[in-house]
Motif scaffolding. Structure first.
Motif, PDB file in Angstrom:
ATOM      1  N   LEU A 153      21.518  27.539  29.000  1.00  0.00           N
ATOM      2  CA  LEU A 153      21.970  28.930  29.080  1.00  0.00           C
ATOM      3  C   LEU A 153      22.006  29.561  27.696  1.00  0.00           C
ATOM      4  CD1 LEU A 153      24.791  28.750  31.801  1.00  0.00           C
ATOM      5  CD2 LEU A 153      22.376  29.320  32.084  1.00  0.00           C
TER       6      LEU A 153
ATOM      7  N   ARG B 148      28.536  28.318  32.805  1.00  0.00           N
ATOM      8  CA  ARG B 148      28.516  29.548  31.990  1.00  0.00           C
ATOM      9  C   ARG B 148      29.860  29.736  31.305  1.00  0.00           C
ATOM     10  NH1 ARG B 148      26.052  32.448  35.470  1.00  0.00           N
ATOM     11  NH2 ARG B 148      24.002  32.054  34.554  1.00  0.00           N
TER      12      ARG B 148
ATOM     13  N   SER C 219      31.152  29.148  27.070  1.00  0.00           N
ATOM     14  CA  SER C 219      31.782  30.191  26.269  1.00  0.00           C
ATOM     15  C   SER C 219      33.039  29.665  25.578  1.00  0.00           C
ATOM     16  CB  SER C 219      32.138  31.400  27.150  1.00  0.00           C
ATOM     17  OG  SER C 219      33.232  31.044  27.986  1.00  0.00           O
TER      18      SER C 219
ATOM     19  N   GLY D  26      26.173  27.843  38.673  1.00  0.00           N
ATOM     20  CA  GLY D  26      26.088  28.226  37.271  1.00  0.00           C
ATOM     21  C   GLY D  26      27.361  28.813  36.694  1.00  0.00           C
ATOM     22  N   GLU D  27      28.264  29.242  37.572  1.00  0.00           N
ATOM     23  CA  GLU D  27      29.508  29.870  37.102  1.00  0.00           C
ATOM     24  C   GLU D  27      30.277  28.984  36.136  1.00  0.00           C
ATOM     25  OE1 GLU D  27      32.227  32.139  39.906  1.00  0.00           O
ATOM     26  OE2 GLU D  27      31.328  30.632  41.242  1.00  0.00           O
TER      27      GLU D  27
END
Lengths: 158, 401, 638
Positions: free
Chosen positions: B143, B23, B27, B19-20
Motif C-alpha cells: 500500500l 491500511r 498508518s 484491506g481496511e
C-alpha cells in the motif's frame, strides 16, 4: 521397478527439486507431490529425493512414516479416508464404513484387487459439524449416509 | 468456496472490507500496533492462551536477518473446525492479521501451515493471495508504504495432530518429523530456520485487523475481566445446530447449549480430546480463562451416550497422534488406553485405576509438549465426573437387567 | 541454497552446548541461581544438568550422552523450576535467567519413578539373560528408584525379531527405550545415517531404511551406536561360543592376536579407572583361557607400516617422477574397516586412493596361516585365528570374501574387548590380579609405532617415524623430541601437518630396485593429515572433492571411530571424551617405555623380509598375501 519407470521417476523428482529447491525444508512438498501422483513414495523415489537433498534415505523414510497422509507402501489409485474421531463416530460412521466395505469387498486398511481403492480410517478431518465425513484423495464429502458414501466412491472413478 | 451462511458476531463475524485493517495499521507505528494489541489483552486462540502482545514484542525485539510470521492452520483437535470456516469465509482477516504481525515484528515472510486434511481449501487461498498481491496488499512496498515488504506462502501438512504444537510445526516446516523441540529457546527467538518466529493461530490473527481498526480498548470491553474479546466455538455432537459460533467469553455452558439447540445433554467436552468433560451438574460454569479456558471445541453428549466409549475414542486418538518421542506421552497414553479397555472388559481394579490417575498427573507435568501434558485431561475428568455411570455399568446381571 | 547437510538436530537444540560466554567472569556472563536452596553462579547457557553435575548434585539421566546433541526425550532428568507449571528436562534447559531449581521434590521423584516404570513395562526380556546385566543404565535407574515390581505391567511377548543379519551389530529392538542415542550417533556424530525413528505414537521404533535388516543397508559397522546404547538393544555379533568350541577342541590350534587398544581399555571391564594398560596381565589371561599362542597385532602393525609406507613412497615416485597415476595421491590409510566401508559406499570414486595394504588384523591372519603354520609345522586347516579388537567392524572385515589369501579364512573370528573380558570372567579370573607375561615368539616383538595405531594420529606418526628416517637417513628424534610427533596427536577432529624434507640420505637396499636416489624428494614438503570419526572424514573428503587443501596432501590417516581405535565400537561401555583421553595416555605412555619405537627397527620385521617376503615390501609375495582390493559399493540400497 522397470528401468524406464525409474528414469521417468528420476526426471520427475529432478523437476520437483527445481521447483522446491534442495533444502531440507523442501522435503514435505516434494513428498506430497510424489504421493499425490503415485499414491505412494517408492523406495527408489525415497532414495532419489534423499540424494538430491543430501540426506540419508532413512531420514526420508522416517518422515514418511510419521505423517499419516504419506505412504511408503503401494496404495490404490484412490485413497478413501473415513473419519473415526468422536463427532463422526457419534454420527454413526460405522454404518458408512460397513457400507463401503461391503461395496468394495475389502476391509478397512485394504486395497481392492483392481487397485482402484484403498480404504482406511483417519483422525479428525475438521468436518465435525457435517459428519459423518470422509475424504477421497484431496476431496471431502460430508453428511454421509451409507448410500451417498457409496455413490461418491463410484463418482470418483467415473 | 464462498460464504454460504450469514454469520453474526461482534468481532470476527462482523462487517469488514478487504484491506481496511492493513491500511489502518500502516498508518501507525510498529510500537503503536504492539501497544494496541497489548491493550486488547488478546490471548492465543489455539488453546494455550499465551498473550499475543508478549509474543510479538519478544519477536519484535529480536535482532536477526530474517523473521517469520507463521499462521498455525493445523487445527486437529477433535471437534475443532473454526479455522476452516475462517479460512474459507474470512481469509482476508487471517492474511491481513499476518501482514500486520509482519509489520509489527519486522518480518517479511509469512507462512500458512495448512493441515493436510484441508488441502481442498488450498486453491481458493492461493487465488485469494494472488488477488491480494494484485491489490498491493502483499509484495513490495505494501500500500505504498516505503520499505514494507511482505508475502505469504502456503505450506501443506500431511496429517499429524502434533504439528499444531508450534515447535513441532516448525520442525515439520523444516522437513522433519513433527516432534516438539525443547524449550527454551522459544520460537520468538529461535524459530523457523533458527530465526525469530511468531506462530499464531488462525483465529488469533483473524482478530488483529478488527483490533487495529477499533482499538485494543474496544476489544477489551468485550468478554470478561481476564478473558477479553470474543471466541469462536466449534460446536458438534448431539445438538440441532452444530456450527461455528462467535460469542463473548464468559458464556455459560447452559447458555451455549440453549443457543445450539441441545437437548437432554449429559456432558459437554470443552477443549476437544485434550480438554475436560463437564457433567450436567456444572453446566453453570463459564467458558473463560477464569473458569474453563478452551481453544473452542465443544462436543455435546446427550443422555444416550456411553462416556466410556467416548473416552476410549479420545485415548485411541492420543495413542496414535503422540509423536512418540518422549516417554510419558508415548507409553503413558498407551497405559491409559489399556486402563479404559480394562474397565470395558471388567478387568480393572480401583487400585490400578488410581495408579493410572497418578500417572496421568505425571504426564501432565513431565511430558515434553502440550500434547502429553493435556492428553490425560479427558481420562481424569471423565473417570471422575462419570464414575457412577462407568462403574455401575457392569452390575447388570445382579440387577436382573 | 540452505542445505542442512551437516547436522540434523533441530537448530534450537544446537546452541546450548557451545554458545557459552568466553569470559563468564565478566558482567553478564554468569547467572546466579539456586539449586536445592544452594546459591550458585553458573556461566550463561549452562544447562541445569551441567550446573548440577558441576556441583555434585546427582540428577539421573538416560537419553543424555556427553558425546551427543541434546534430545530431551526420556524425561528421566526432569526437575522443578520455580514458577514453571511443568517439570523441565534438566539436560535440555539452558540457564539464562536467575532461576530456582529443585531436583528432588515429591513431584519430581514421582515423575521419575513413573517414567522408569513405563520404560520397564515395555522393556522385554530379563536382566540375567542380557549381556548388559550389571552395566545397563535402565537397570541402574530401576535400582536407584527401588523398582521391585512392575507397576504398569510387563510386556510378555517380543514385538520385534532380533536382527542378527550383520556380521558386526546385533539389534534387539525389544530392549530399546527410544532414547535415540543410536540415531544421534549414526546421523549426527558419525554422519553415516542408517538409523532413524520410524512411525509415530505407540508404533514409534528405531528403524533402518524401509525397516530392512542391517546387512542390507549402508551400515559401516563402526559400532559407535553400541557404545552409546544405554541398554542391551544394540550389541556386537558375539563369536564366544564358536571360540570356546575351538579352544575345547584338542585338534585345533587356537591363536589369538591382540590389537593395541583392547589392552588400554580392558581394565575398565574389571572395575579399573580408564587409562590402565594391561598388556602383561592380558597375555597371562589369554593363555589361561586356553589360547595356544598369544601374539601381538602390533607386529603386523609394523608390517603394515613397511608395506603402506613403501606404497606411499612408490605412489609419490610414480606421481612426481614418472608422472603416472597422480590421482592415486593422497594415499588413504586402510586399517580402519569402518572407514574403508564408509569410503566404499560414499566416495567409491576414491577407492584407488586407499592403500592396498591390508589392516594389521588381516595381515596377521594371513601370516599365521602361512609363515607361522610352515615354521611351526601345523596344518593351517587346524589353525583357528582369533583377533581381539576394539572394533565391531573387524568382524565384518574378517568375513570379507576376499580375505582368504592364505588359502583359508585368514582371520576366523573378530572378538571385541568386551567379549574377551567376558571370556576372562567365565574362566574365573580377575584380570588385574594376574601376573604379567610376554607375547609369544616368533611375533612377540613389536615396536611402539605399532602400539600407537590405537590412537587417532598413531598410524600417521608410526608411518612418519619410518618414512622420514628411510628418506632422510637421519633420526626422527632430531626433528621431534623423543620421537613423539606431537602435532599429530590429540583429539582435534582434523589435523594437518607439513614436514619439509631438507636433506635426503642413501636409498635403502630394499628400494634400490625402484630407484637409486632420493633426490626427487629433496626440498619437497610432505603434507599429511589425520581425521577421526566419519563425520570428520566426510569433511576432508568433501574438501578433496572441491580441490581444497587436503587434495594437496600426500598421505591421510582416516579412522572410522572418534578417537581412533581406542574409541572403537568394541571397547568397554561407557565411553566419553575423558575416558578416550585416558586410554590414549596409556597407549602413548607404553610406547615411550618400549625399547623399539620404529617399525623398520623391529628385528622380526627384518627377519620376515629376509626369510619369507624376500622380494621386499610391496614385492610380489607381499602383494599376494598382505594386500587387498576394495569394492565400489555406492549408496543405492537395493
Amino acid at each position: 521397478m522397470l528401468v524406464f519407470e525409474k528414469t521417468f521417476l528420476a526426471e520427475e523428482i529432478e523437476q520437483l527439486i527445481e521447483k522446491y529447491g534442495n533444502a531440507r525444508s523442501a522435503l514435505l512438498p516434494i513428498l506430497q507431490e510424489i504421493q499425490s501422483k503415485h499414491r505412494y513414495i517408492s523406495d527408489y523415489a525415497q532414495q532419489e529425493v534423499a540424494r538430491h537433498l543430501s540426506i540419508q534415505p532413512v531420514e526420508v523414510y522416517s518422515v514418511i512414516s510419521f505423517y499419516a497422509f504419506l505412504n511408503s507402501e503401494p496404495k490404490g489409485r484412490n485413497i478413501v479416508r473415513v473419519c473415526k474421531t468422536i463427532s463422526c463416530d457419534m454420527k454413526n460412521k460405522i454404518s458408512i464404513v460397513k457400507a463401503i466395505e461391503r461395496e468394495l469387498g475389502i476391509k478397512m486398511g485394504e486395497t481392492t484387487d483392481d487397485n482402484k481403492f484403498t480404504i482406511e480410517y483417519t483422525n479428525c478431518l475438521g468436518l465435525c459439524d457435517e459428519g459423518p465425513a470422509m475424504g477421497i484423495n484431496e476431496q471431502v464429502f460430508t453428511k454421509l449416509t451409507p448410500e451417498t458414501a457409496v455413490k461418491h466412491l463410484h463418482e470418483v472413478v467415473g | 468456496m464462498e460464504k454460504t451462511k450469514e454469520r453474526n458476531g461482534k468481532v470476527l463475524f462482523s462487517n469488514y472490507s478487504l484491506g481496511e485493517g492493513v491500511r489502518k495499521a500502516l498508518s501507525l507505528s510498529r510500537d503503536d500496533i504492539l501497544f494496541e494489541v497489548k491493550d486488547s489483552k488478546l490471548k492465543g486462540r489455539g488453546g494455550a492462551g499465551f498473550p499475543v502482545s508478549t509474543k510479538w514484542m519478544l519477536a519484535a525485539a529480536a535482532i536477526a536477518e530474517e523473521k517469520y510470521v507463521i499462521c498455525n492452520a493445523d487445527e486437529g483437535e477433535p471437534g475443532t473446525f473454526k479455522d476452516r470456516v475462517l479460512l474459507v469465509e474470512y481469509p482476508e482477516l487471517v492474511f491481513e492479521g499476518m501482514i500486520i504481525a509482519g509489520y509489527a515484528i519486522g518480518a517479511k515472510n509469512g507462512i500458512v501451515y495448512l493441515r493436510g486434511e484441508y488441502e481442498y481449501i488450498r486453491k481458493s487461498l492461493e487465488d485469494f493471495l494472488e488477488q491480494m498481491r494484485k491489490d498491493n496488499l502483499l509484495g513490495k512496498n505494501i500500500l505504498n508504504k516505503e520499505g514494507f515488504d511482505f508475502d505469504i506462502k502456503i505450506f501443506l501438512g500431511s496429517a499429524a495432530y502434533i504439528c499444531g504444537e508450534e515447535t513441532a510445526l516448525i520442525e515439520s516446516l523444516e522437513g522433519n518429523r513433527g516432534e516438539a523441540r525443547n524449550r527454551p529457546p522459544y520460537p520468538v527467538n529461535t524459530g523457523f530456520n533458527g530465526m525469530p518466529t511468531s506462530v499464531n493461530n488462525v483465529e488469533t490473527l483473524g482478530c488483529i485487523p478488527h483490533i487495529i481498526l477499533n482499538g485494543g480498548e474496544w476489544y477489551n470491553t468485550l468478554g470478561t475481566e481476564k478473558s477479553s474479546g470474543t471466541k469462536l466455538f466449534s460446536v458438534s455432537g448431539d445438538c440441532e445446530k452444530p456450527d461455528v459460533y462467535e460469542w463473548e467469553w464468559g458464556i455459560t455452558i447452559n447458555e451455549l447449549l440453549e443457543k445450539v439447540g441441545a437437548k437432554n445433554t449429559k456432558a459437554v467436552q470443552v477443549g476437544g480430546a485434550s480438554g475436560i468433560c463437564v457433567p450436567k451438574s456444572q453446566f453453570d460454569r463459564k467458558i473463560s480463562y477464569e473458569d474453563i479456558p478452551t481453544g473452542g471445541s465443544i462436543i455435546i453428549f446427550d443422555e444416550n451416550r456411553d462416556m466410556l466409549k467416548v473416552l476410549k475414542n479420545f485415548m485411541e486418538f492420543f495413542v496414535e497422534e503422540s509423536c512418540g518421542q518422549c516417554t510419558p506421552c508415548r507409553i503413558g497414553n498407551t497405559k491409559l488406553l489399556e486402563g479404559v479397555e480394562m474397565i470395558e472388559n471388567e478387568e480393572y481394579t480401583f487400585s490400578y485405576l488410581n495408579k493410572l490417575k497418578d500417572l496421568g498427573k505425571t504426564m501432565q507435568v513431565a511430558s515434553k509438549c502440550g500434547l502429553g501434558q493435556s492428553s490425560p485431561n479427558s481420562f481424569l475428568s471423565i473417570l471422575e465426573n462419570f464414575k457412577d455411570e462407568i462403574f455401575s455399568h457392569e452390575a447388570g446381571v445382579e440387577n436382573g437387567k | 541454497m540452505e542445505n542442512k547437510k551437516n547436522g540434523r538436530a533441530p537448530v534450537s537444540q544446537k546452541p546450548h552446548r557451545i554458545e557459552k560466554p568466553e569470559h563468564p567472569e565478566q558482567i553478564g556472563g554468569s547467572v546466579r541461581i539456586q539449586i536445592n536452596e544452594k546459591e550458585l553462579v553458573v556461566p550463561l547457557g549452562t544447562t541445569i544438568l551441567e550446573a548440577c553435575r558441576d556441583n555434585q548434585i546427582h540428577v539421573p539421566t538416560l537419553c543424555h550422552h556427553d558425546d551427543l546433541c541434546i534430545a530431551g526425550v526420556c524425561r528421566v532428568c526432569v526437575v522443578e523450576v520455580e514458577n514453571m507449571r511443568t517439570l523441565q528436562a534438566s539436560c535440555a534447559f539452558p540457564i539464562t535467567a536467575p532461576i530456582k531449581i529443585n531436583t528432588a521434590t515429591p513431584m519430581v521423584r514421582k515423575a521419575r519413578k513413573h517414567i522408569i516404570d513405563l520404560l520397564l513395562s515395555e522393556h522385554y526380556g530379563e536382566c540375567y539373560s542380557c549381556f548388559r546385566n550389571n552395566n545397563c543404565e535402565l537397570q541402574t535407574l530401576a535400582k536407584e528408584y527401588g523398582v521391585d515390581h512392575y507397576n504398569f505391567g510387563h510386556i510378555e511377548k517380543p514385538k520385534y525379531k532380533v536382527d542378527t543379519s550383520s556380521f558386526s551389530v546385533v539389534r534387539d529392538m525389544d530392549k530399546c527405550v527410544l532414547c535415540k542415542r543410536c540415531i544421534r550417533t549414526c546421523i549426527d556424530l558419525q554422519e553415516v545415517g542408517v538409523l532413524e525413528a520410524v512411525g509415530r505414537g505407540d508404533e514409534t521404533h528405531i528403524g533402518t531404511f524401509l525397516d530392512k535388516q542391517l546387512s542390507d543397508v549402508i551400515c559401516i559397522n563402526c559400532g559407535q551406536c553400541i557404545n552409546r546404547c544405554p541398554t542391551g538393544a544394540l550389541r556386537a555379533n558375539d563369536p564366544r561360543d564358536e571360540i570356546w568350541e575351538a579352544i575345547d577342541n584338542p585338534k585345533k590350534h587356537v591363536v589369538i592376536q591382540t590389537a593395541p587398544s583392547p589392552r588400554a581399555a580392558i581394565g575398565e571391564e574389571f572395575g579399573l579407572e580408564a587409562g590402565h594398560s594391561m598388556t602383561g596381565e592380558l597375555n597371562t589371561a589369554m593363555r589361561r583361557i586356553g589360547f595356544d599362542k598369544v601374539f601381538d597385532t602390533n607386529f603386523t602393525a609394523d608390517l603394515t607400516i613397511m608395506e603402506e609406507g613403501t606404497e606411499l613412497i612408490l605412489r609419490l615416485y610414480n606421481a612426481l617422477v614418472k608422472g603416472e597415476d597422480a590421482n592415486k595421491v593422497p594415499q588413504f590409510t586402510s586399517c580402519s574397516p569402518g572407514w574403508v566401508k564408509y569410503l566404499e559406499h560414499f566416495y567409491p570414486e576414491y577407492i584407488d586412493n586407499l592403500s592396498s595394504a591390508k589392516s594389521p588384523q588381516q595381515m596377521f591372519g594371513a601370516v599365521i596361516k602361512t609363515l607361522y603354520a610352515q615354521e611351526a609345522n601345523i596344518d593351517p586347516a587346524d589353525i583357528v585365528t582369533v583377533a581381539v579388537m576394539p572394533c565391531s567392524a573387524k568382524k565384518f572385515e574378517c568375513n570379507r570374501p576376499e580375505m582368504v589369501d592364505s588359502g583359508f579364512k585368514d582371520v576366523d573370528y573378530g572378538l571385541t574387548t568386551r567379549e574377551l573380558a567376558q571370556m576372562i570372567k567365565e574362566t574365573g579370573i580377575h584380570l588385574p590380579e594376574l601376573p604379567k607375561s610376554e607375547f609369544d615368539d616368533p611375533f612377540g616383538n613389536a615396536s611402539g609405532a605399532g602400539l600407537i595405531f590405537g590412537a587417532t594420529g598413531g598410524v600417521m606418526e608410526a608411518a612418519l617415524r619410518t618414512v622420514v628416517e628411510l628418506v632422510t637417513g637421519g633420526k626422527v628424534e632430531d626433528l621431534f623430541e623423543n620421537a613423539n610427533i606431537t602435532p599429530l596427536r590429540g583429539f582435534e577432529g582434523i589435523r594437518y601437518v607439513e614436514l619439509p624434507i631438507a636433506e635426503v640420505g642413501e636409498v635403502p637396499e630394499m628400494y634400490k630396485r625402484y630407484f637409486d636416489t632420493w633426490d626427487w624428494l629433496k626440498g619437497a614438503t610432505l603434507k599429511v593429515a589425520v581425521a577421526h570419526g566419519t563425520a570428520n572424514a566426510k569433511k576432508v573428503m568433501e574438501d578433496i572433492k572441491a580441490g581444497g587443501k587436503f587434495s594437496e596432501c600426500h598421505f591421510i590417516e582416516f579412522m572410522g571411530c572418534p578417537g581412533g581405535c581406542l574409541g572403537g565400537g568394541g571397547q568397554p561401555i561407557p565411553t566419553n571424551a575423558t575416558i578416550r583421553a585416558k586410554r590414549a595416555e596409556a597407549i602413548y605412555a607404553e610406547d615411550e617405555g618400549l625399547p623399539i619405537r620404529k617399525s623398520h627397527e623391529n628385528p622380526h620385521i627384518g627377519y620376515i623380509y629376509e626369510n619369507f617376503l624376500t622380494d621386499g615390501p610391496c614385492g610380489h609375495k607381499s602383494h599376494e598375501l598382505l594386500h587387498t582390493t576394495y569394492t565400489k559399493r555406492g549408496e543405492y540400497i537395493a
